[in-house]
Design a protein around this motif. Structure first.
Motif, PDB file in Angstrom:
ATOM      1  N   ARG A 146       0.805  -1.218   0.000  1.00  0.00           N
ATOM      2  CA  ARG A 146       0.000   0.000   0.000  1.00  0.00           C
ATOM      3  C   ARG A 146       0.842   1.274   0.000  1.00  0.00           C
ATOM      4  O   ARG A 146       0.306   2.374   0.087  1.00  0.00           O
ATOM      5  CB  ARG A 146      -0.920   0.020   1.220  1.00  0.00           C
ATOM      6  N   SER A 147       2.148   1.131  -0.066  1.00  0.00           N
ATOM      7  CA  SER A 147       2.992   2.319  -0.032  1.00  0.00           C
ATOM      8  C   SER A 147       4.345   1.993  -0.671  1.00  0.00           C
ATOM      9  O   SER A 147       4.568   0.887  -1.158  1.00  0.00           O
ATOM     10  CB  SER A 147       3.167   2.793   1.413  1.00  0.00           C
ATOM     11  N   THR A 148       5.249   2.963  -0.652  1.00  0.00           N
ATOM     12  CA  THR A 148       6.558   2.822  -1.295  1.00  0.00           C
ATOM     13  C   THR A 148       7.355   1.656  -0.711  1.00  0.00           C
ATOM     14  O   THR A 148       7.462   1.508   0.507  1.00  0.00           O
ATOM     15  CB  THR A 148       7.364   4.118  -1.121  1.00  0.00           C
ATOM     16  N   VAL A 149       7.915   0.849  -1.581  1.00  0.00           N
ATOM     17  CA  VAL A 149       8.812  -0.234  -1.168  1.00  0.00           C
ATOM     18  C   VAL A 149      10.190   0.360  -0.925  1.00  0.00           C
ATOM     19  O   VAL A 149      10.775   0.986  -1.810  1.00  0.00           O
ATOM     20  CB  VAL A 149       8.874  -1.336  -2.236  1.00  0.00           C
ATOM     21  N   THR A 150      10.703   0.193   0.278  1.00  0.00           N
ATOM     22  CA  THR A 150      11.976   0.804   0.653  1.00  0.00           C
ATOM     23  C   THR A 150      13.136  -0.178   0.724  1.00  0.00           C
ATOM     24  O   THR A 150      14.300   0.226   0.673  1.00  0.00           O
ATOM     25  CB  THR A 150      11.842   1.478   2.031  1.00  0.00           C
ATOM     26  N   ALA A 151      12.840  -1.481   0.873  1.00  0.00           N
ATOM     27  CA  ALA A 151      13.916  -2.453   1.061  1.00  0.00           C
ATOM     28  C   ALA A 151      13.436  -3.839   0.675  1.00  0.00           C
ATOM     29  O   ALA A 151      12.241  -4.152   0.781  1.00  0.00           O
ATOM     30  CB  ALA A 151      14.378  -2.457   2.518  1.00  0.00           C
ATOM     31  N   LEU A 152      14.387  -4.679   0.227  1.00  0.00           N
ATOM     32  CA  LEU A 152      14.061  -6.072  -0.081  1.00  0.00           C
ATOM     33  C   LEU A 152      15.303  -6.943   0.009  1.00  0.00           C
ATOM     34  O   LEU A 152      16.433  -6.455  -0.041  1.00  0.00           O
ATOM     35  CB  LEU A 152      13.405  -6.192  -1.465  1.00  0.00           C
ATOM     36  N   ASP A 153      15.077  -8.253   0.181  1.00  0.00           N
ATOM     37  CA  ASP A 153      16.179  -9.207   0.249  1.00  0.00           C
ATOM     38  C   ASP A 153      15.664 -10.581  -0.150  1.00  0.00           C
ATOM     39  O   ASP A 153      14.479 -10.899   0.045  1.00  0.00           O
ATOM     40  CB  ASP A 153      16.774  -9.254   1.659  1.00  0.00           C
ATOM     41  N   TRP A 154      16.559 -11.416  -0.702  1.00  0.00           N
ATOM     42  CA  TRP A 154      16.205 -12.742  -1.192  1.00  0.00           C
ATOM     43  C   TRP A 154      16.499 -13.826  -0.162  1.00  0.00           C
ATOM     44  O   TRP A 154      17.498 -13.764   0.555  1.00  0.00           O
ATOM     45  CB  TRP A 154      16.972 -13.069  -2.471  1.00  0.00           C
ATOM     46  N   HIS A 155      15.621 -14.819  -0.140  1.00  0.00           N
ATOM     47  CA  HIS A 155      15.843 -16.042   0.632  1.00  0.00           C
ATOM     48  C   HIS A 155      16.956 -16.848  -0.046  1.00  0.00           C
ATOM     49  O   HIS A 155      17.123 -16.774  -1.271  1.00  0.00           O
ATOM     50  CB  HIS A 155      14.544 -16.853   0.664  1.00  0.00           C
ATOM     51  N   PRO A 156      17.733 -17.630   0.693  1.00  0.00           N
ATOM     52  CA  PRO A 156      18.787 -18.451   0.065  1.00  0.00           C
ATOM     53  C   PRO A 156      18.279 -19.415  -0.996  1.00  0.00           C
ATOM     54  O   PRO A 156      19.066 -19.852  -1.851  1.00  0.00           O
ATOM     55  CB  PRO A 156      19.374 -19.219   1.264  1.00  0.00           C
ATOM     56  N   VAL A 162      11.695 -10.982   0.867  1.00  0.00           N
ATOM     57  CA  VAL A 162      11.178 -10.193   1.981  1.00  0.00           C
ATOM     58  C   VAL A 162      11.184  -8.721   1.564  1.00  0.00           C
ATOM     59  O   VAL A 162      12.160  -8.237   0.983  1.00  0.00           O
ATOM     60  CB  VAL A 162      11.973 -10.412   3.277  1.00  0.00           C
ATOM     61  N   VAL A 163      10.075  -8.044   1.839  1.00  0.00           N
ATOM     62  CA  VAL A 163       9.867  -6.681   1.352  1.00  0.00           C
ATOM     63  C   VAL A 163       9.474  -5.782   2.522  1.00  0.00           C
ATOM     64  O   VAL A 163       8.567  -6.107   3.297  1.00  0.00           O
ATOM     65  CB  VAL A 163       8.755  -6.649   0.282  1.00  0.00           C
ATOM     66  N   GLN A 213      13.140   0.544   6.997  1.00  0.00           N
ATOM     67  CA  GLN A 213      14.290   1.077   6.265  1.00  0.00           C
ATOM     68  C   GLN A 213      15.123  -0.006   5.586  1.00  0.00           C
ATOM     69  O   GLN A 213      15.691   0.231   4.521  1.00  0.00           O
ATOM     70  CB  GLN A 213      15.206   1.860   7.224  1.00  0.00           C
ATOM     71  N   SER A 214      15.218  -1.184   6.196  1.00  0.00           N
ATOM     72  CA  SER A 214      16.077  -2.238   5.642  1.00  0.00           C
ATOM     73  C   SER A 214      15.603  -3.587   6.153  1.00  0.00           C
ATOM     74  O   SER A 214      15.096  -3.699   7.276  1.00  0.00           O
ATOM     75  CB  SER A 214      17.534  -1.997   6.044  1.00  0.00           C
ATOM     76  N   VAL A 215      15.747  -4.630   5.331  1.00  0.00           N
ATOM     77  CA  VAL A 215      15.352  -5.991   5.693  1.00  0.00           C
ATOM     78  C   VAL A 215      16.452  -6.965   5.279  1.00  0.00           C
ATOM     79  O   VAL A 215      17.232  -6.686   4.365  1.00  0.00           O
ATOM     80  CB  VAL A 215      14.023  -6.404   5.011  1.00  0.00           C
ATOM     81  N   SER A 216      16.501  -8.113   5.944  1.00  0.00           N
ATOM     82  CA  SER A 216      17.524  -9.102   5.605  1.00  0.00           C
ATOM     83  C   SER A 216      17.088 -10.490   6.050  1.00  0.00           C
ATOM     84  O   SER A 216      16.600 -10.678   7.176  1.00  0.00           O
ATOM     85  CB  SER A 216      18.854  -8.741   6.280  1.00  0.00           C
ATOM     86  N   PHE A 217      17.243 -11.485   5.148  1.00  0.00           N
ATOM     87  CA  PHE A 217      17.039 -12.894   5.498  1.00  0.00           C
ATOM     88  C   PHE A 217      18.282 -13.410   6.211  1.00  0.00           C
ATOM     89  O   PHE A 217      19.421 -13.057   5.865  1.00  0.00           O
ATOM     90  CB  PHE A 217      16.815 -13.732   4.243  1.00  0.00           C
ATOM     91  N   SER A 218      18.080 -14.283   7.194  1.00  0.00           N
ATOM     92  CA  SER A 218      19.199 -14.926   7.876  1.00  0.00           C
ATOM     93  C   SER A 218      19.865 -15.936   6.939  1.00  0.00           C
ATOM     94  O   SER A 218      19.281 -16.341   5.928  1.00  0.00           O
ATOM     95  CB  SER A 218      18.704 -15.629   9.145  1.00  0.00           C
ATOM     96  N   PRO A 219      21.085 -16.364   7.252  1.00  0.00           N
ATOM     97  CA  PRO A 219      21.781 -17.319   6.376  1.00  0.00           C
ATOM     98  C   PRO A 219      21.017 -18.617   6.131  1.00  0.00           C
ATOM     99  O   PRO A 219      21.069 -19.169   5.036  1.00  0.00           O
ATOM    100  CB  PRO A 219      23.089 -17.591   7.125  1.00  0.00           C
ATOM    101  N   ASP A 220      20.298 -19.114   7.157  1.00  0.00           N
ATOM    102  CA  ASP A 220      19.541 -20.346   6.968  1.00  0.00           C
ATOM    103  C   ASP A 220      18.167 -20.093   6.355  1.00  0.00           C
ATOM    104  O   ASP A 220      17.442 -21.036   6.031  1.00  0.00           O
ATOM    105  CB  ASP A 220      19.403 -21.112   8.288  1.00  0.00           C
ATOM    106  N   GLY A 221      17.783 -18.829   6.215  1.00  0.00           N
ATOM    107  CA  GLY A 221      16.519 -18.482   5.585  1.00  0.00           C
ATOM    108  C   GLY A 221      15.306 -18.577   6.480  1.00  0.00           C
ATOM    109  O   GLY A 221      14.197 -18.253   6.059  1.00  0.00           O
ATOM    110  N   ASN A 222      15.474 -18.996   7.736  1.00  0.00           N
ATOM    111  CA  ASN A 222      14.336 -19.191   8.631  1.00  0.00           C
ATOM    112  C   ASN A 222      13.938 -17.924   9.387  1.00  0.00           C
ATOM    113  O   ASN A 222      12.862 -17.868   9.980  1.00  0.00           O
ATOM    114  CB  ASN A 222      14.634 -20.297   9.641  1.00  0.00           C
ATOM    115  N   LYS A 223      14.815 -16.931   9.392  1.00  0.00           N
ATOM    116  CA  LYS A 223      14.537 -15.699  10.127  1.00  0.00           C
ATOM    117  C   LYS A 223      14.714 -14.487   9.216  1.00  0.00           C
ATOM    118  O   LYS A 223      15.443 -14.537   8.225  1.00  0.00           O
ATOM    119  CB  LYS A 223      15.474 -15.575  11.332  1.00  0.00           C
TER     120      LYS A 223
END
Length: 374
Positions: A146-156, A162-163, A213-223
């Protein structure tokens, strides 16, 4: 132990930066419509190319390490994929984003066969190469953004995305493109793979809240972790029923974050120092500031002599605008420099002061008593 670098003859804010695989080249945007490519020659950085296809400020850069391709996005609503030709110059390939607002962030997938672009058009463009027409095409993820996308990251697994956005929400979507890849194995986030399927949604609006402001998947992808404009650090764990932990910090809002191990996060932003946090079962624990700079001494002057000196020069102590950190303005970008999210040894930060700093996490870990990154 840190390394500090400046680029060019004038000091300009660095909007974002990205490294090549060997870490001997870097792409930076000096807060305008250009992307400068620098190569390290001895102890100096020399500019080797200027990517000047964009018309407005560049908002995101990502360098695919294995395929040696750069993707850039800009407030001009365009994105380009850059490839090196035989004379080592970078040439752009058009990307059909199909958006009517600024492109705000961009990220290659782990397999480097697609990338995602966030925008002010309240959607994410998932882009892949169409060889028949020699360009990159996109499919959109729209609802329920519903608004501007500011950050994203890919699952392993190269499929989940994740947005984060300015509607105070963090969402996990399926970004599977069936035309170019097979269906992935189920994850704790869910088994549905149709493009745009919403697998999880987290709100950052409780107790005041703030845009993400920022998002990040964990190395195992579960968090996933995210930082928001309400000065919080947050973690959600899919393996524990999407349990969410929020830590309201004492710092000014963070602008970037990343995992540096499966339980450790580094965040940085308006306080001008990177901060290390540790995720434990019951919460998020502050570990250390990576910047150990100390307040400058007054040269041995007594309080009375300092007062007379200030009085003679007709100025007050508040006229000293320097701050007691390596970065002298907000940190806008964090990148891994040596290692992976599972075991990061060094990372780099850049900011509005035009400085790029490489931080040795291993060295800092040894210098902080009792600190262990696991």
């Amino acid at each position: 132990m840190t390394e500090q670098h400046r680029f060019g003859t004038t000091v300009a804010p660095i909007t974002c930066h990205a490294w090549n695989k060997q870490k001997n080249q870097i792409a930076i945007s000096p807060n305008n419509q250009e992307v400068h490519i620098y190569e390290k020659s001895g102890s100096e950085w020399k500019i080797t190319d200027n990517l000047a296809q964009h018309d407005l400020r560049v908002m995101g850069i990502d360098w695919a390490p294995n395929t040696n391709r750069i993707v850039t996005c800009s407030a001009d609503r365009n994105a380009y994929v850059w490839n090196q030709d035989s004379d080592k110059k970078w040439k752009p390939t058009l990307v059909l984003l199909r958006i009517n607002r600024a492109a705000t962030c961009v990220k290659w997938s782990p397999d480097e066969n697609k990338f995602a672009v966030g925008s002010g058009a309240r959607l994410v463009s998932v882009c892949y190469f169409e060889s028949e027409n020699d360009w990159w095409v996109s499919k959109h993820i729209k609802k329920p953004l519903r608004s501007t996308v500011t950050a994203l990251d890919w699952h392993p697994n190269n499929t989940l995305l994740v947005v984060g956005s300015t509607d105070f929400k963090v969402r996990v979507f399926s970004a599977h493109i069936k035309d170019i890849e097979s269906a992935p194995e189920p994850t704790p986030w869910g088994s549905k793979t149709t493009l745009g399927t919403l697998l999880a949604e987290f709100s950052n609006s409780s107790s005041g809240g703030g845009w993400v402001q920022s998002v990040s998947f964990s190395p195992d992808g579960n968090k996933i972790c995210w930082v928001a404009h309400d000065s919080t650090v947050n973690v959600a764990d899919a393996s524990k029923g999407n349990a969410t932990i929020k830590l309201r910090t004492e710092f000014l809002p963070f602008m970037s974050c990343t995992w540096v191990s499966n339980n450790s996060i580094v965040a940085a932003g308006h306080s001008c120092v990177p901060v290390l946090y540790h995720h434990v079962d019951n919460g998020i624990v502050f570990s250390a500031k990576l910047d150990a700079s100390q307040k400058k001494e007054s040269g041995g002057l007594s309080a009375m002599k300092m007062f007379h000196s200030l009085d003679k020069q007709a100025r007050s102590e508040s006229s000293d605008t320097s701050i007691h950190s390596i970065h002298q303005n907000a940190i806008t970008c964090i990148c891994l420099y040596d290692g992976t999210k599972a075991s990061c040894k060094k990372l780099s930060t850049s900011g509005l002061d035009g400085l790029l700093v490489i931080w040795d996490i291993n060295s800092l870990e040894r210098s902080i008593q009792g600190l262990k990154i696991v």
